[in-house]
Design an enzyme around this catalytic site. Structure first.
Site: not given
Ligand code: F6P
Length: 334
Positions: A24, A35, A85, A116, A118, A139-141, A143, A168, A183, A185, A200, A225, A266
């Site tokens: 991704g 760079a 991918r 991961d 890759s 990766t945006i995740d 993780d 909102r 996102m 996964r 939230a 409330k 995203q």
């Protein structure tokens, strides 16, 4: 030509490096490519770019890249090298073809910018064909174990947050419950940051398997409330995603609920400064790592410094979400 005060020792004798982006895309990947190319040029190392990740590699989609080829790219989202991918790469035959292309081009080391999946590809290439591989976390995740942040993560959080703020406005006007899926996964990093920064009511992440039914009491409580609307953030990787959470709310409260799945938006857009800076530092560090003779590691940033983590540990070990932030999200949703 190396500027004299910029020279970095090259005991590994690296002369030519290849760089590719895979999996991704993530905002900031271009800054990382830039760079690598410019550090290489400063150090008298040629850089070749591989288009379409590992898929392009075994098809020989390779070209020389100079400092001017990466001009005006630091601010651009996506990846100028394109990404994919790859299925072919999963077979030893596919990897052998890719290795042959790298040998043909006289490449001494490969920089893989991705997540991961890759890094798995890079790891097997190195194991089977002895080509030194350095991973750069893109990766945006967020993780990957071995780095505080991954390239693209900061931008993705900003993009998602902007959407949450807008939802909102409409949610409050209609006194509705909004369940927003971000996102991630397998990971709740984006969800958690967005939940805290977006104020939230509740956040559902894959790292915490709390029962979906909990949301009913949370929403009922918030109505009791005096709250008139609610924002619930759900990470894509949470069982059933936003749709399941929204159904539970509707079934348990009868309240008007809307779902918004933010999806691939995203992954796009101009990278924010934190992603550009991270990418610039890690792209530079990846070239130095090869010159040092390092291989099979990911360059990451931990506490402001460069850290090297064996590629296999980046997926074998788990980077947990910030439990403090999780607690904070609950604390402030009173
Ligand atoms: O790159 C990570 C990621 O954005 C995940 O958050 C998401 O699940 C996945 O990629 C989507 O992949 P694709 O673009 O192949 O649909």
């Amino acid at each position: 030509m190396t500027q004299p005060d910029m020279a970095y020792p090259n005991p590994a004798g690296i002369k030519r490096v290849a760089v590719l982006t895979s999996g991704g895309d993530a905002p900031g990947m271009n800054a990382a490519i830039r760079a690598v190319v410019r550090t290489g040029a400063q150090q008298g190392i040629e850089v070749v770019g591989v288009r379409r990740g590992f898929s392009g590699l075994h098809r020989g989609e390779v070209q020389l890249l100079g400092p001017r080829d990466v001009a005006n790219t630091i601010q651009r989202g996506g990846t100028i090298l394109l990404t994919a991918r790859s299925h072919t790469w999963r077979s030893p035959e596919g990897r052998a073809k890719g290795a042959a292309v790298l040998r043909e081009w006289g490449v001494d080391g490969l920089v893989v910018i991705g997540g991961d999946g890759s890094f798995h590809g890079g790891y097997f290439l190195q194991e089977e064909h002895g080509i030194p591989v350095i991973g750069v976390p893109g990766t945006i995740d967020n993780d990957l174990y071995g780095t505080d942040h991954t390239i693209g993560y900061f931008t993705a959080v900003e993009t998602a947050l902007e959407a949450v703020d807008k939802l909102r406005d409409t949610g409050a006007s209609h006194e509705r419950i909004f369940v927003i899926e971000v996102m991630g996964r397998h990971a709740g990093h984006i969800a958690l940051d967005v939940a805290v920064a977006g104020g939230a009511e509740e956040v559902f992440i894959p790292e915490d398997k709390k029962p979906i039914g909990d949301v009913v009491n949370i929403v009922k409580d918030s109505i009791a409330k005096g709250k008139r609307g609610s924002i619930i953030i759900v990470a894509e990787g949470y069982d059933g995603g936003a749709e399941a959470v929204a159904q539970a709310i509707h079934a348990g409260t009868g309240l008007e609920t809307r779902v918004s799945i933010l999806g691939h938006i995203q992954r796009g857009g101009t990278p924010v400064s934190s992603d550009r800076i991270l990418a610039s530092r890690l792209g530079e560090a990846a070239v130095y790592a090869l010159m040092d003779g390092k291989k099979g590691v990911m360059v990451g940033r931990i506490g402001g410094g460069i850290a090297y983590t064996p590629l296999h540990e980046t997926w074998e070990k788990r980077k947990d979400v910030s439990r403090d932030l999780y607690r904070c999200a609950k604390m402030l949703s009173i």
